[in-house]
Design an enzyme around this catalytic site. Structure first.
Site, PDB file in Angstrom:
ATOM      1  N   LYS A 271       0.841  -1.207   0.000  1.00 12.70           N
ATOM      2  CA  LYS A 271       0.000   0.000   0.000  1.00 12.70           C
ATOM      3  C   LYS A 271       0.874   1.254   0.000  1.00 12.70           C
ATOM      4  O   LYS A 271       2.090   1.188   0.239  1.00 12.70           O
ATOM      5  CB  LYS A 271      -0.916   0.004   1.222  1.00 12.70           C
TER       6      LYS A 271
ATOM      7  N   ARG B  81     -10.018   1.520  15.118  1.00 12.53           N
ATOM      8  CA  ARG B  81      -9.964   2.130  13.797  1.00 12.53           C
ATOM      9  C   ARG B  81     -10.946   1.325  12.968  1.00 12.53           C
ATOM     10  O   ARG B  81     -12.138   1.365  13.229  1.00 12.53           O
ATOM     11  CB  ARG B  81      -8.515   2.107  13.284  1.00 12.53           C
TER      12      ARG B  81
ATOM     13  N   TYR C 223      16.494  30.420   6.539  1.00 10.17           N
ATOM     14  CA  TYR C 223      15.272  31.135   6.903  1.00 10.17           C
ATOM     15  C   TYR C 223      15.101  31.229   8.418  1.00 10.17           C
ATOM     16  O   TYR C 223      15.440  30.295   9.160  1.00 10.17           O
ATOM     17  CB  TYR C 223      14.054  30.415   6.333  1.00 10.17           C
TER      18      TYR C 223
ATOM     19  N   MET D 211      12.642  24.953   0.698  1.00  9.30           N
ATOM     20  CA  MET D 211      11.910  24.173  -0.294  1.00  9.30           C
ATOM     21  C   MET D 211      12.839  23.374  -1.202  1.00  9.30           C
ATOM     22  O   MET D 211      12.548  22.218  -1.543  1.00  9.30           O
ATOM     23  CB  MET D 211      11.023  25.075  -1.152  1.00  9.30           C
TER      24      MET D 211
END
Length: 365
Positions: free
Chosen positions: A35, A133, A261, A309
């Protein structure tokens, strides 16, 4: 291709890891979990590499159809099963697709739906033993089991399973309670059963039944974040993914100068800084803290400054002959993704599964 974000997938490692799982539990059938794009390793490539496994496990019908459209004819268990009549039809049209049954609403839909006499539905029945779940409540098991067996189109002797919520915990109490609950309510049932995921296979092997469901360990990654007997069991597994980039620039920074940053790092001394062509746009986690390691020329280099990024800055002051275009390993065989996951306060599953489209995948084997 102008890409400095590369994921190298060793399919021979996946096959090797599968062979180790088979050797550990030779009598059990294996549902290999592929998956979420095979945990980021590439759904189709991985499935073709292990096509001889007993069955493949996916979360969604869409993942199952991708496998079918790629010519893979192995049994596929869709853990979420179906929610609509249209989705039921997908399973009825392919007798090697197996639907997860985990909610009474699914049974109501089957009971109300007119299934053609020549159609059969294969299922796995999932019980909720404490994860809360997906899963039939344990107190409703016998009723739902009887209702499923009363439906003429259901292929009988289906697998009954549960999912362990805490099998990677050093405190085994919750997992032992889950196992005890499962054993108690299914002890009079002769259907094949399945409890163990990767952590269960390593830490709770005595609870094995006819089927096991390896996921993370199939890709050579341990589900545990603390030392223990599982380390010995995992030592011969090979991480299938190496996540790499390149140094795209090298510069010097003086003592007292800021890096990146938000000025989260201040150089305490003169430093040589390597700029890596990798950022959160390439799936590397933005919240990686100062000190998170990468490998360059076989040596650890700490991240300094915030991940941006497209770039990461790392301290390479201690490296001799460091150069632009040097390979940078973000994780792999010599720097485990499980370790990086601890630095960024997550699980290795998340790091592996989140590779973006900008990452170039290269397959070996």
């Amino acid at each position: 291709m102008n890409s400095t974000a590369i994921s190298i997938i060793n399919l021979n490692a996946v096959k090797h890891n599968l062979s180790l799982i088979r050797a550990r539990m030779p009598r059990q059938k294996i549902l290999a979990m592929v998956k979420s794009n095979a945990y980021g390793h590439g759904l189709i490539h991985v499935a073709k590499a292990i096509e001889d496994v007993d069955a493949l496990g996916v979360a969604t019908i869409d993942e199952a159809l991708q496998l079918r459209n790629a010519g893979i004819n192995t049994d596929i268990v869709v853990m979420r099963g179906f929610v609509t009549r249209e989705e039921i039809a997908v399973f009825l049209d392919d007798n090697r697709l197996i639907a997860g049954i985990h909610d009474e609403k699914q049974i109501l839909l089957l009971e109300k739906n007119k299934i053609p006499h020549d159609k059969k539905l294969r299922i796995w029945m999932k019980i909720d033993t404490g994860m809360h779940r997906l899963g039939i409540p344990s107190e409703s098991f016998q009723e739902i089991y009887n209702r499923l067996n009363a439906l003429p189109f259901i292929v009988k002797n289906f697998v009954i399973c549960t999912h362990l919520a805490d099998a990677d915990n050093a405190d085994k109490t919750f997992t032992q309670n889950q196992i005890a609950c499962f054993e108690k309510i299914t002890k009079e049932i002769n259907n094949p059963k399945s409890i163990l995921n990767s952590a269960g296979i390593l830490a709770h092997a005595s609870a094995c039944h006819e089927w096991i469901r390896p996921g993370l360990m199939l890709y050579g990654v341990s589900p545990f974040n603390y030392p223990g007997p599982h380390d010995e069991l995992m030592k011969n597994f090979i991480p299938a993914m190496t996540f790499e980039s390149k140094l795209i620039a090298i510069k010097t920074v003086n003592a007292g100068e800021k890096i990146g940053y938000s000025c989260t790092f201040t150089a305490e001394r003169a430093m040589t800084i390597g700029i890596v062509g990798m950022g959160y746009g390439d799936s590397y986690p933005r919240h990686a803290q100062n000190g998170t390691p990468v490998l360059i020329r076989g040596e650890r280099c700490p991240i300094v400054g915030r991940v941006s990024m497209d770039m990461i800055t790392v301290d390479v002051s201690h490296l001799k002959n460091v150069a632009v275009d040097d390979t940078v390993t973000l994780w792999g065989r010599d720097l485990l993704v499980a370790e990086i996951a601890q630095y960024v306060n997550t699980v290795p599953h998340e790091l592996l599964c989140h590779l973006t489209g900008r990452v170039q995948r290269v397959y070996l084997g």
